[in-house]
Design a protein around this motif. Structure first.
Motif, PDB file in Angstrom:
ATOM      1  N   ILE A 207      40.416  37.109  50.761  1.00 31.62           N
ATOM      2  CA  ILE A 207      40.537  37.527  49.359  1.00 31.62           C
ATOM      3  C   ILE A 207      39.253  38.171  48.873  1.00 31.62           C
ATOM      4  O   ILE A 207      39.275  39.212  48.199  1.00 31.62           O
ATOM      5  CB  ILE A 207      40.948  36.333  48.476  1.00 31.62           C
TER       6      ILE A 207
ATOM      7  N   GLU B 206      39.079  33.070  39.910  1.00 30.55           N
ATOM      8  CA  GLU B 206      38.598  34.437  40.143  1.00 30.55           C
ATOM      9  C   GLU B 206      39.602  35.262  40.955  1.00 30.55           C
ATOM     10  O   GLU B 206      39.664  36.478  40.814  1.00 30.55           O
ATOM     11  CB  GLU B 206      37.257  34.392  40.879  1.00 30.55           C
ATOM     12  N   TRP B 207      40.372  34.609  41.802  1.00 31.05           N
ATOM     13  CA  TRP B 207      41.336  35.316  42.644  1.00 31.05           C
ATOM     14  C   TRP B 207      42.456  35.941  41.810  1.00 31.05           C
ATOM     15  O   TRP B 207      43.089  36.888  42.237  1.00 31.05           O
ATOM     16  CB  TRP B 207      41.945  34.381  43.675  1.00 31.05           C
TER      17      TRP B 207
ATOM     18  N   LEU C   6      46.669  43.504  48.006  1.00 35.96           N
ATOM     19  CA  LEU C   6      45.421  42.824  48.335  1.00 35.96           C
ATOM     20  C   LEU C   6      45.094  43.020  49.816  1.00 35.96           C
ATOM     21  O   LEU C   6      43.962  43.315  50.189  1.00 35.96           O
ATOM     22  CB  LEU C   6      45.550  41.336  48.006  1.00 35.96           C
TER      23      LEU C   6
ATOM     24  N   ASP D  30      42.292  37.817  39.403  1.00 34.04           N
ATOM     25  CA  ASP D  30      42.004  39.230  39.121  1.00 34.04           C
ATOM     26  C   ASP D  30      42.640  40.143  40.160  1.00 34.04           C
ATOM     27  O   ASP D  30      42.924  41.300  39.890  1.00 34.04           O
ATOM     28  CB  ASP D  30      40.493  39.480  39.090  1.00 34.04           C
ATOM     29  N   ALA D  31      42.846  39.622  41.366  1.00 35.86           N
ATOM     30  CA  ALA D  31      43.456  40.395  42.450  1.00 35.86           C
ATOM     31  C   ALA D  31      44.930  40.025  42.629  1.00 35.86           C
ATOM     32  O   ALA D  31      45.539  40.364  43.642  1.00 35.86           O
ATOM     33  CB  ALA D  31      42.701  40.146  43.750  1.00 35.86           C
TER      34      ALA D  31
ATOM     35  N   GLN E 147      38.879  41.860  47.377  1.00 33.00           N
ATOM     36  CA  GLN E 147      38.353  42.113  46.042  1.00 33.00           C
ATOM     37  C   GLN E 147      37.152  43.071  46.084  1.00 33.00           C
ATOM     38  O   GLN E 147      37.039  43.962  45.243  1.00 33.00           O
ATOM     39  CB  GLN E 147      37.940  40.801  45.370  1.00 33.00           C
ATOM     40  N   ASP E 148      36.289  42.888  47.068  1.00 33.83           N
ATOM     41  CA  ASP E 148      35.133  43.753  47.226  1.00 33.83           C
ATOM     42  C   ASP E 148      35.577  45.193  47.480  1.00 33.83           C
ATOM     43  O   ASP E 148      35.062  46.129  46.870  1.00 33.83           O
ATOM     44  CB  ASP E 148      34.248  43.239  48.367  1.00 33.83           C
TER      45      ASP E 148
END
Length: 189
Positions: free
Chosen positions: A176, A122-123, A69, A125-126, A180-181
């Motif tokens: 984060i 949502e975090w 990450l 996912d990473a 993710q982006d």
């Protein structure tokens, strides 16, 4: 003159606390997450094993950040370079590096698992996760501030400067989100 005692002009009545006093206060603060009868054992674990298991969710929680990450933002870096990056990105908030991942744990207020629930979902996912109540975290002794793989399983990537000083949740969330982006852009090619 040691770094704990610097000469400077201060207004009357301002107290200066040497780094050793702040470190001792932070150690007591961390250990206060344990029942009193377990604190001496935790000190022995720090001395003998290089890590003590402390419960999360009362004084602080943690956000687990896998190295991939962080390197999504920074590119490949050595661990000590990541330490510098995290200190800057999180304004000096305390971060533990677990060499077994490697992964990082940003210490945040105890309320984060509850108040940031939607973002935390949502975090995942990473592979980032918010850890709170009913979780133990391996916390190194406060003097373990440098990478030493032969001696320790973890160290303070960004040292805890004094008790109660934690990472700002918004700073962690921004880190984060940026990762993710970047990972999404990398996946598109």
């Amino acid at each position: 003159m040691s770094s704990d005692h610097t000469q400077q002009e201060l207004p009357p009545g301002v107290l200066i606390h040497p780094a050793s006093d702040r470190r001792l206060a932070a150690e007591h603060w961390l250990l206060s997450t344990l029942p009193e009868d377990r604190r001496a054992r935790a000190r022995l674990e720090w001395r003998d094993e290089g890590v003590a298991m402390l419960p999360l969710g009362t004084l602080f929680s943690a956000v687990r950040l896998p190295i991939r990450l962080i390197t999504a933002i920074t590119g490949p870096l050595k661990l000590h370079e990541i330490d510098v990056f995290l200190a800057d990105a999180l304004d000096g908030g305390p971060v533990i590096c677990d060499l077994n991942g490697p992964r990082y744990y940003a210490l945040v207020p105890a309320s984060v698992p509850r108040t940031w629930r939607d973002a935390a979902h949502e975090w995942r996912d990473a592979d980032a996760d918010v850890l709170g109540r009913d979780t133990l975290l391996g916390v190194p002794p406060l003097d373990a501030t440098e990478l030493n793989p032969a001696a320790r399983a973890s160290y303070w990537s960004v040292p805890m400067e004094s008790m109660g000083m934690l990472c700002a949740p918004l700073k962690v969330a921004r880190l984060i989100a940026a990762a993710q982006d970047q990972m999404a852009r990398d996946a598109i090619g």
